[in-house]
Scaffold this active site. Structure first.
Site, PDB file in Angstrom:
ATOM      1  N   GLN A  51      66.204  29.881  -1.543  1.00  0.00           N
ATOM      2  CA  GLN A  51      64.873  29.729  -2.130  1.00  0.00           C
ATOM      3  C   GLN A  51      63.746  29.938  -1.123  1.00  0.00           C
ATOM      4  OE1 GLN A  51      66.084  25.790  -4.009  1.00  0.00           O
ATOM      5  NE2 GLN A  51      64.530  26.490  -5.446  1.00  0.00           N
ATOM      6  N   CYS A  91      63.243  23.297 -11.373  1.00  0.00           N
ATOM      7  CA  CYS A  91      63.577  23.992 -10.129  1.00  0.00           C
ATOM      8  C   CYS A  91      62.279  24.398  -9.436  1.00  0.00           C
ATOM      9  CB  CYS A  91      64.408  25.231 -10.441  1.00  0.00           C
ATOM     10  SG  CYS A  91      64.873  26.195  -8.990  1.00  0.00           S
ATOM     11  N   LEU A  92      62.221  24.223  -8.127  1.00  0.00           N
ATOM     12  CA  LEU A  92      61.018  24.603  -7.386  1.00  0.00           C
ATOM     13  C   LEU A  92      60.734  26.096  -7.498  1.00  0.00           C
ATOM     14  CD1 LEU A  92      61.456  22.386  -4.198  1.00  0.00           C
ATOM     15  CD2 LEU A  92      59.831  22.068  -6.084  1.00  0.00           C
ATOM     16  N   HIS A 133      73.477  22.257  -8.795  1.00  0.00           N
ATOM     17  CA  HIS A 133      72.299  23.115  -8.964  1.00  0.00           C
ATOM     18  C   HIS A 133      72.009  23.891  -7.668  1.00  0.00           C
ATOM     19  CE1 HIS A 133      67.966  23.725 -10.467  1.00  0.00           C
ATOM     20  NE2 HIS A 133      67.882  24.035  -9.184  1.00  0.00           N
TER      21      HIS A 133
HETATM   22 NI    NI Z   1      66.484  25.007  -7.924  1.00  0.00          NI
END
Ligand code: NI
Length: 178
Positions: A51, A91-92, A133
């Site tokens: 991410q 989710c970010l 996740h």
């Molecule tokens: Ni996430």
């Protein structure tokens, strides 16, 4: 430490498969620390290296309210799982998007910690959900992949539209954001 930029879906870089960390050295520890600071600042309760546009198999999780339970997993592997649990996930990398996902209720994980030592952990409920996740992120999977095609398309279009407007919403949603 430094705050890192978090990639926003549907950025294609979120689809990469992360590679195992060969050795836990200073640069890995710096990445872990930066990821932790970035997660706390977002705020979120989990973050995967993918991410923040890094290709290492590293995740950080802290599901406590006072930042007292940091879990660092380097090269995490789920070796056993059981039960089922449905949880409203966020989710970010998908600001403002929340949807229920069914996952295993317990997972047994092996990983390496920030000191480079191997460990095992038996996790359940929220922590188990977080681990699943975040490990998904290391495989290029985001939680909306588990939703129906119709819902998934709607979410992607909305985020693309918001990205053009450059005004993401939903930072203060009460559900968990990983
Ligand atoms: Ni996430």
């Amino acid at each position: 430490m430094a705050l890192l930029d978090i990639l926003v879906y549907p950025d294609p870089r979120l689809r990469r498969t992360a590679q195992p960390v060969a050795i836990v050295d200073e640069s890995v520890r710096r990445l872990v620390d930066d990821m932790t600071e970035t997660m706390y600042a977002a705020p979120g309760i989990g973050l995967a290296a993918v991410q923040v546009d890094r290709n290492e198999r590293i995740i950080v999780i802290d599901a406590s309210e006072d930042h007292s339970s940091l879990n660092v997993f380097i090269n995490p592997t789920i070796v056993d799982r059981s039960g089922e649990l449905e949880c409203e996930e966020g989710c970010l990398s998908l600001p403002g998007v929340y949807a229920p996902v069914t996952r295993s209720q317990r997972v047994h994980v092996t990983a390496i910690n920030r000191d480079g030592d191997a460990f095992e952990l038996e996790a359940e409920d929220l922590l188990a959900v977080c681990i699943q996740h975040e490990i998904d992120h290391l495989e290029g999977i985001v939680f909306v992949d588990y939703l129906s095609r119709l819902k998934h398309d709607r979410i992607r279009k909305r985020l693309e539209k918001e990205a053009r407007r450059k005004s993401p919403e939903g930072a203060n949603h009460a559900a968990i954001t990983l």
